[in-house]
Design a protein around this motif. Structure first.
Motif, PDB file in Angstrom:
ATOM      1  N   ALA A  24      20.652  19.733 -15.520  1.00 50.80           N
ATOM      2  CA  ALA A  24      18.875  18.748 -15.614  1.00 50.80           C
ATOM      3  C   ALA A  24      18.895  17.894 -16.808  1.00 50.80           C
ATOM      4  O   ALA A  24      19.203  17.398 -17.489  1.00 50.80           O
ATOM      5  CB  ALA A  24      17.610  19.995 -15.842  1.00 50.80           C
ATOM      6  N   LEU A  43      19.067  24.989 -14.838  1.00 51.37           N
ATOM      7  CA  LEU A  43      18.334  23.579 -16.114  1.00 51.37           C
ATOM      8  C   LEU A  43      19.303  23.085 -16.876  1.00 51.37           C
ATOM      9  O   LEU A  43      18.768  22.054 -17.567  1.00 51.37           O
ATOM     10  CB  LEU A  43      17.753  25.323 -16.842  1.00 51.37           C
ATOM     11  CG  LEU A  43      16.445  25.361 -16.505  1.00 51.37           C
ATOM     12  CD1 LEU A  43      15.882  27.156 -17.049  1.00 51.37           C
ATOM     13  CD2 LEU A  43      14.791  24.696 -15.795  1.00 51.37           C
ATOM     14  N   MET A  50      20.097  30.084 -14.502  1.00 52.40           N
ATOM     15  CA  MET A  50      20.048  28.835 -15.252  1.00 52.40           C
ATOM     16  C   MET A  50      20.582  27.643 -15.434  1.00 52.40           C
ATOM     17  O   MET A  50      19.909  26.659 -15.918  1.00 52.40           O
ATOM     18  CB  MET A  50      19.813  29.993 -16.354  1.00 52.40           C
ATOM     19  CG  MET A  50      21.345  30.304 -16.205  1.00 52.40           C
ATOM     20  SD  MET A  50      23.088  29.683 -16.729  1.00 52.40           S
ATOM     21  CE  MET A  50      22.358  29.259 -18.492  1.00 52.40           C
TER      22      MET A  50
END
Length: 491
Positions: free
Chosen positions: A72, A69, A66
């Protein structure tokens, strides 16, 4: 009524709340000593992509997949900050000192000092974090197995003082070195981020949440190191005095450098997680060595090559950050909001005192950490401290722009106003979230550092009052002594 120290109209003796006495422009410096768009972009990339990227996959793996993410999301936040700094550089008449100048222009001396102090702390503490990661790869390059803390401290001193010497030689030498190291590290990293995917195995990726705690805990682990890896988005803004045509080039360099770094980070981090088995990845301080061994099994040159790339990358990052440390303290000192020696310059126009002090402090910090901790513990601790102290300047810059946009001074309307409000508002929320995600202990430690800086401000403000640079607050007058009553003679 007391005259506000940040209101020059009411107090002619006080300096206007802008950064420096002269507008910053190429007129105030030799053009040969200024950074063009390419060099300014290289400074941003070199400041963002240091040795943190070479350690980041191992730390992020501890949070789970995770974390990609989260990385990002942080990248998107960093891009918004790049846009924000570009807008502020265009609006603020004199942006020497970057984030410090923005806060001082909008909110006055105290806000400027607070931002400058926090940012100065994070710059040299951040250098300590960079060199802590850099030492892992020097150990790998030299084949050192379980070196002592003092051995690693000696290596760290080399990593801190070589860039200091380059910066003391002048901006031109620093710029040339920075551009060379950016190319030397960007190309091999891009190679891993592209070619490495042909060797990725799905089984190597860990769990979505591998922290052993809640999803919030995992996000906190990932957010700290992810933001640390993007610190440097403001490099062009902080060194605006050294940038040619800063009104245009600060924003462009910030956006281009951050965008290229963001793409590289996401590609490379995900590739390394797929190249190295999760149990091994979370235990190593040099994950790219393991990644290259997977890509080139049995090739003795492969781990040495990537270790050498990481060493070059770290020196390049430290080179850029040494300039930023120096420019931060110089800009504040020139406005008499920091001890004057930090504004002393040599014949090359370099604030040499700021370089020396800004290198001694991380040297001492590393001595303390190497005698009390080891391994990734050092890197993680320094990352957390740096993230919180830089989130405050980011927050203050965002609300400085927000204050302008909701005032009568704004020069944008309609769609442009909605766009700029979205950028400023999201940057405010992003900075607050980063502080919250860092955890209570780190915020507490950062608060102590900030309070210590306010003690220094008290003495600096008193000095400025004595020199007539700011108005003295008008206190209630002391009550006059009452005359002693004389008793009449009874006779």
């Amino acid at each position: 009524m007391a005259i506000s120290e940040s209101n020059p109209a009411a107090n002619p003796a006080a300096k206007p709340a802008t950064s420096g006495d002269k507008p910053m422009s190429p007129r105030n410096a030799s053009k040969a000593n200024l950074l063009g768009l390419t060099s300014a972009t290289g400074l941003v990339i070199g400041s963002i992509v240091g040795t943190g990227v070479f350690t980041m996959p191992a730390v992020l793996a501890g949070a789970g997949t995770m974390s990609i993410l989260v990385l990002a999301v942080i990248a998107c936040g960093a891009l918004l900050l790049a846009v924000l700094f570009g807008q502020l550089s265009k609006r603020v008449p004199n942006s020497d000192g970057g984030l410090y100048a923005y806060a001082r222009h909008e909110f006055g001396d105290f806000a400027g000092y607070l931002v400058g102090w926090c940012y100065w702390i994070q710059t040299w503490a951040g250098n300590a974090a960079i060199v802590a990661s850099w030492v892992f790869y020097v150990d790998s390059l030299l084949g050192l197995k379980n070196p002592s803390g003092m051995t690693n401290w000696g290596i760290a001193l080399v990593g801190l003082w070589v860039p200091a010497a380059i910066n003391l030689a002048g901006v031109r030498q620093m710029s040339w070195f920075q551009n060379v190291t950016v190319v030397l590290k960007f190309v091999p990293l891009l190679f891993v981020g592209v070619v490495g995917w042909f060797f990725v195995k799905a089984a190597n990726f860990g769990a979505f949440n591998a922290s052993g705690g809640s999803l919030h805990t995992a996000i906190g682990i990932a957010a700290g190191v992810a933001l640390f890896s993007f610190i440097g988005v403001e490099a062009a803004a902080m060194t605006a005095k050294r940038v040619e045509d800063p009104v245009k080039n600060v924003g462009r360099a910030s956006l281009i450098g951050t965008a290229l770094s963001a793409v590289l980070y996401v590609l490379v981090t995900a590739a390394v997680m797929g190249l190295v088995a999760h149990p091994a990845l979370v235990k190593t301080g040099a994950p790219f060595v393991d990644a290259f061994q997977t890509m080139f099994p049995g090739q003795a040159w492969a781990p040495k090559f990537i270790a050498a790339v990481a060493v070059v990358s770290g020196i390049g990052a430290l080179n850029g950050w040494t300039l930023i440390v120096t420019e931060t303290s110089r800009a504040i000192a020139q406005d008499d909001l920091f001890p004057k020696p930090f504004a002393w310059v040599n014949r090359n126009g370099t604030a040499w005192f700021g370089i020396v002090v800004g290198t001694i402090l991380p040297s001492l910090l590393m001595l303390w950490r190497y005698t009390s901790s080891s391994g990734l513990t050092i890197f993680t601790y320094l990352v957390d401290l740096t993230v919180v102290t830089v989130a405050i300047p980011y927050f203050m810059s965002a609300i400085a722009q927000l204050s302008f946009l909701v005032s009568r001074r704004r020069r944008v309307n309609g769609w442009a106003l909605a766009r700029d409000l979205a950028v400023a508002g999201t940057s405010v929320l992003f900075s607050m979230w980063v502080t919250f995600a860092s955890g209570y202990q780190v915020v507490y430690q950062a608060l102590v550092v900030i309070l210590a800086g306010l003690v220094l401000y008290a003495f600096l403000k008193a000095r400025r009052e004595r020199l007539g640079e700011v108005a003295e607050p008008v206190d209630n007058p002391e009550p006059a002594d009452k005359p002693v009553p004389v008793r009449a003679d009874a006779s």
